[in-house]
Design an enzyme around this catalytic site. Structure first.
Site, PDB file in Angstrom:
ATOM      1  N   LYS A  15      90.706 -54.322   2.496  1.00 22.08           N
ATOM      2  CA  LYS A  15      90.568 -52.566   2.627  1.00 22.08           C
ATOM      3  C   LYS A  15      89.706 -52.021   2.139  1.00 22.08           C
ATOM      4  CE  LYS A  15      95.643 -52.375   3.372  1.00 22.08           C
ATOM      5  NZ  LYS A  15      96.698 -52.346   2.660  1.00 22.08           N
ATOM      6  N   GLN A  69     100.531 -49.963  -1.761  1.00 25.75           N
ATOM      7  CA  GLN A  69     100.755 -51.366  -1.011  1.00 25.75           C
ATOM      8  C   GLN A  69     101.890 -51.796  -1.182  1.00 25.75           C
ATOM      9  OE1 GLN A  69      98.087 -53.042   0.505  1.00 25.75           O
ATOM     10  NE2 GLN A  69      99.841 -54.312   1.095  1.00 25.75           N
ATOM     11  N   ASP A  91      99.593 -44.480   6.066  1.00 23.16           N
ATOM     12  CA  ASP A  91     100.464 -45.502   6.394  1.00 23.16           C
ATOM     13  C   ASP A  91     101.423 -45.167   7.518  1.00 23.16           C
ATOM     14  OD1 ASP A  91     100.034 -48.259   5.890  1.00 23.16           O
ATOM     15  OD2 ASP A  91     100.768 -48.090   3.966  1.00 23.16           O
TER      16      ASP A  91
END
Ligand code: NAD
Length: 290
Positions: free
Chosen positions: A54, A98, A121
């Site tokens: 990422k 995460q 997200d």
């Protein structure tokens, strides 16, 4: 008939290149550099790989990458304090915590603390709700990638019978919502579905997000359908070495379907590309109310 193999790697690379062009325009016209912050708590080998990828792809797109690492012993309050700081930081447009978090930290509490306008997200209940009522929002990345891949085969999905296998909040439910937006007739199948094979046989578009190696057999696939395989399953091959397979028996489906995503190299690469797209969207402010 041999199916078209949907090259997720190439499609994701093209999307990232397009995002990089749009980032350059945003910078030169408005002086805004999109910033993505990733919060990683504890040590998890798979998460480390994701976070590294990422970070690299964020920089390649011309965005700023921020990384916050906390030990596995960090408290929920420690994580919430970082999220609060990132919420208030004007250089940060996207925040990603995460998952999985260590068990003593409540995932839903942390996800709800993220500013919905920075929730790249798409897991905050505000974005989940907006997705379901059809308002502009930050939509989850893997589901967005699935729909994009299907549209490379058939740009208009309206009217298709779509069967989503799996009802998780990360993949199954949001992909079903996105397909409803595309005017598909959507069925969500799950672990309690009776006669999964006959449900899948109806589908013009199958999205498999189960996490069970090759559960979807070739005989379940309607000839000429589009198959998007989200599953990532590590199995031992004949020589004992681990290999990755999807939720679909690929070789069997390949001779029946019109198009299919491979595993790896299908849905996987789209997730980070869609994350960057969400970060750009958040930086451009297109998601804000008003
Ligand atoms: P999950 O475990 O949260 O959900 C699995 C779903 O499958 C559940 O809703 C369950 O009802 C359903 N299911 C389980 N057994 C079934 C059965 N026998 N018949 C029908 N349905 C059944 O998993 P998830 O987070 O949604 O992920 C699914 C798969 O997708 C996993 O392999 C995961 O690794 C993969 N994944 C890939 C990406 C990516 O490519 N970037 C992202 C997320 C998830």
């Amino acid at each position: 008939m041999t199916a078209e193999i949907i090259d997720g790697k190439a499609i994701a690379a093209a999307l990232r290149a397009d995002i990089a062009r749009r980032v350059a325009t945003l910078k030169s016209r408005h002086g805004v550099t999109p910033g993505l912050a990733v919060v990683l708590v504890g040590e998890n080998a798979a998460s480390e790989v994701y976070v590294r990828n990422k970070g690299r792809q964020t920089l390649e797109a011309g965005m700023t990458s921020f990384e916050h690492r906390l030990p596995a012993t960090a408290s929920e309050a420690d994580v919430l304090a970082i999220v609060a700081r990132l919420n208030a930081d004007p250089k940060v447009h996207g925040i990603l915590v995460q998952l999985p978090l260590p068990p003593h930290i409540h995932t839903e509490v942390v996800l709800r603390a993220i500013d919905p306008d920075k929730d790249v997200d798409g897991f905050h209940p505000i974005n989940v709700g907006k997705l379901s009522i059809g308002e502009p929002c930050l939509a989850p990345c893997t589901p967005t990638g699935c729909v994009m891949l299907a549209k490379t085969v058939q740009p208009k999905l309206a009217g298709l019978e779509a069967v989503v296998i799996g009802r998780s909040t990360i993949v199954g439910k949001p992909v079903a919502q996105l397909l409803l937006r595309e005017d598909c007739t959507v069925t969500i199948a799950h672990s309690r579905t009776r006669d999964l094979a006959s449900v899948v046989r109806r589908a013009d578009l199958v999205i498999a997000a189960v996490g069970r190696p090759e559960i979807v057999r070739g005989t379940w696939i309607k000839p000429g359908s589009i198959v998007i395989d989200v599953g990532i399953n590590r199995i031992a091959s004949v020589d004992g070495k681990p290999r990755l397979v999807g939720d679909v028996a690929y070789d069997e489906a390949l001779v029946v379907a019109r198009a299919i995503t491979p595993v790896p190299g299908g849905v996987g690469p789209m997730t980070i590309a869609c994350l960057l797209q969400n970060t750009l969207q958040a930086a451009a402010g297109v998601n804000r109310a008003g």
